[in-house]
Design an enzyme around this catalytic site. Sequence first.
Site, short mmCIF file in Angstrom:
data_model
loop_
_atom_site.label_atom_id
_atom_site.label_comp_id
_atom_site.label_asym_id
_atom_site.label_seq_id
_atom_site.Cartn_x
_atom_site.Cartn_y
_atom_site.Cartn_z
N GLU A 91 0.82 -1.21 0.00
CA GLU A 91 0.00 0.00 0.00
C GLU A 91 0.85 1.26 0.00
O GLU A 91 1.94 1.28 0.55
CB GLU A 91 -0.83 0.05 1.29
CG GLU A 91 -1.77 -1.10 1.45
CD GLU A 91 -2.43 -1.11 2.82
OE1 GLU A 91 -2.39 -0.09 3.53
OE2 GLU A 91 -2.97 -2.16 3.18
N CYS A 104 3.18 8.21 1.75
CA CYS A 104 3.59 7.29 2.80
C CYS A 104 3.78 5.95 2.12
O CYS A 104 2.84 5.38 1.57
CB CYS A 104 2.48 7.23 3.85
SG CYS A 104 2.79 5.99 5.11
N CYS A 111 5.18 -7.65 7.82
CA CYS A 111 6.12 -7.14 8.81
C CYS A 111 6.36 -8.22 9.87
O CYS A 111 5.45 -8.96 10.23
CB CYS A 111 5.55 -5.89 9.47
SG CYS A 111 6.68 -5.11 10.64
N CYS A 115 3.71 -5.91 16.39
CA CYS A 115 3.03 -4.95 17.28
C CYS A 115 1.54 -5.32 17.38
O CYS A 115 0.89 -5.62 16.38
CB CYS A 115 3.17 -3.52 16.76
SG CYS A 115 4.90 -2.97 16.70
N CYS A 118 -1.23 -3.40 15.18
CA CYS A 118 -0.93 -3.07 13.79
C CYS A 118 -1.38 -4.16 12.81
O CYS A 118 -1.06 -5.34 12.98
CB CYS A 118 0.56 -2.84 13.64
SG CYS A 118 1.03 -2.35 11.98
N CYS A 332 -1.81 1.89 8.13
CA CYS A 332 -0.92 0.74 8.02
C CYS A 332 -1.49 -0.64 7.72
O CYS A 332 -1.95 -1.34 8.63
CB CYS A 332 -0.23 0.61 9.36
SG CYS A 332 1.40 1.17 9.26
N1 SAH Z 1 7.56 -0.20 11.31
C1 SAH Z 1 7.67 1.21 11.43
C2 SAH Z 1 6.88 2.01 10.39
C3 SAH Z 1 5.52 1.56 10.01
S1 SAH Z 1 4.16 1.87 11.07
C4 SAH Z 1 7.31 1.65 12.81
O1 SAH Z 1 6.91 0.82 13.62
O2 SAH Z 1 7.47 2.83 13.13
C5 SAH Z 1 3.89 3.60 11.10
C6 SAH Z 1 3.29 4.05 12.42
O3 SAH Z 1 1.90 3.65 12.56
C7 SAH Z 1 4.01 3.46 13.61
O4 SAH Z 1 4.18 4.45 14.58
C8 SAH Z 1 3.02 2.40 14.08
O5 SAH Z 1 3.24 2.06 15.41
C9 SAH Z 1 1.71 3.09 13.83
N2 SAH Z 1 0.54 2.23 13.81
C10 SAH Z 1 0.42 0.96 13.40
N3 SAH Z 1 -0.83 0.51 13.55
C11 SAH Z 1 -1.55 1.53 14.05
C12 SAH Z 1 -2.90 1.70 14.42
N4 SAH Z 1 -3.78 0.71 14.33
N5 SAH Z 1 -3.28 2.91 14.89
C13 SAH Z 1 -2.39 3.92 15.00
N6 SAH Z 1 -1.11 3.82 14.67
C14 SAH Z 1 -0.67 2.64 14.20
#
Ligand code: SAH
Length: 350
Positions: A91, A104, A111, A115, A118, A332
Amino acid sequence: MNRDIKSMDLAQLTQTLAELGEPKFRAKQIYTWLHRGARTFDEMTNLSKPLRQRLSETFDLTPPEVVRKQVSRADGTVKYLWRLSDGNCVETVLMQYHHGNTVCISSEVGCAMGCAFCASTLGGLVRRLTPAEMLDQVLFTQLDSGLPVSNIVLMGIGEPLDNYDNVLRFLRLVNSPEGLNIGMRHISLSTCGLVPRIERLAQENLQLTLSVSLHAPNNKLRSSIMPVNKAYPVETLMAACRQYFETTGRRISFEYAMIRGVNDTPEVAEELAALLQGLAAHVNLIPLNDVAESPLKPSTRAAVEAFQQRLERHGITATVRRTLGSDIDASCGQLRRKYEKEGRPCRHGD
Ligand code: SAH
């Protein structure tokens, strides 16, 4: 011979073409075409037909296809789901801000970081993207939308520092004067906190903005939502952030997704303020985007505001990130996930 011509920088391309007996200026012509988003060598009309033929036999030009395009009615945010040459999907999101159009981009297919909140990590890591596949997201978003891109954020699917070498090569491609010429100060890279890679990035001394996805100020809480914290706990991460700032002079921005009842209480705000005290930091508070598979919910507006005020009272600058594109699964990995759940796997043969 390496067939991935678009991942080459101008020096590599010049060298490769010299091996084919072509002069230096040809390499520059081809590089310019590639960075304008040429889909075939036949479009390169200032090259002779025999050369175009030879190039197409020697190299692969595999532009991504648009599988889905969603435009937010609310704010014009555009989300693309692309199919790559091997059938995998990633995406890209285009956001229109006052300071310019920002893309973005994704750095990996899936990944490995795990997390809890995510969507990108639910199916694990499939593979890392090549420099060309990251560049293509910028080029073809720009071409399809007709909107010139001035800023890039590496905040899409994947962990950019897990794909370190290719990401660095991509940064040098978009930064090159003969290419898109996007300045490092217009680029942000977001990481969940791979400490050795942050240390390595500091040594590159780039002027890009490093965003660290913090989301919690202590190990117990952070490890419960971000497995990476077990390998690189908060103290280690903060030490790397301090060192990054000292080496590059660039202020770090911390991402903080606000999860109802988990990391949004006054006590946690106090703890976060204490952690960031004395660090040239900026906190981005982002109300969590709801992910269907996760029980975690976004904080209330009141909780977000109270949290922000508490940080500000301690002299920590914090902004509440405007959520763009929430009507189009812009967060994301959500669109890729949805597409897969509809029974249309983004990989051939699944
Ligand atoms: N892997 C990298 C970049 C990708 S995620 C990282 O972890 O920073 C980009 C941002 O979106 C990160 O801060 C991640 O924690 C956040 N993110 C992921 N899922 C999310 C969600 N459901 N709501 C809000 N932020 C989210």
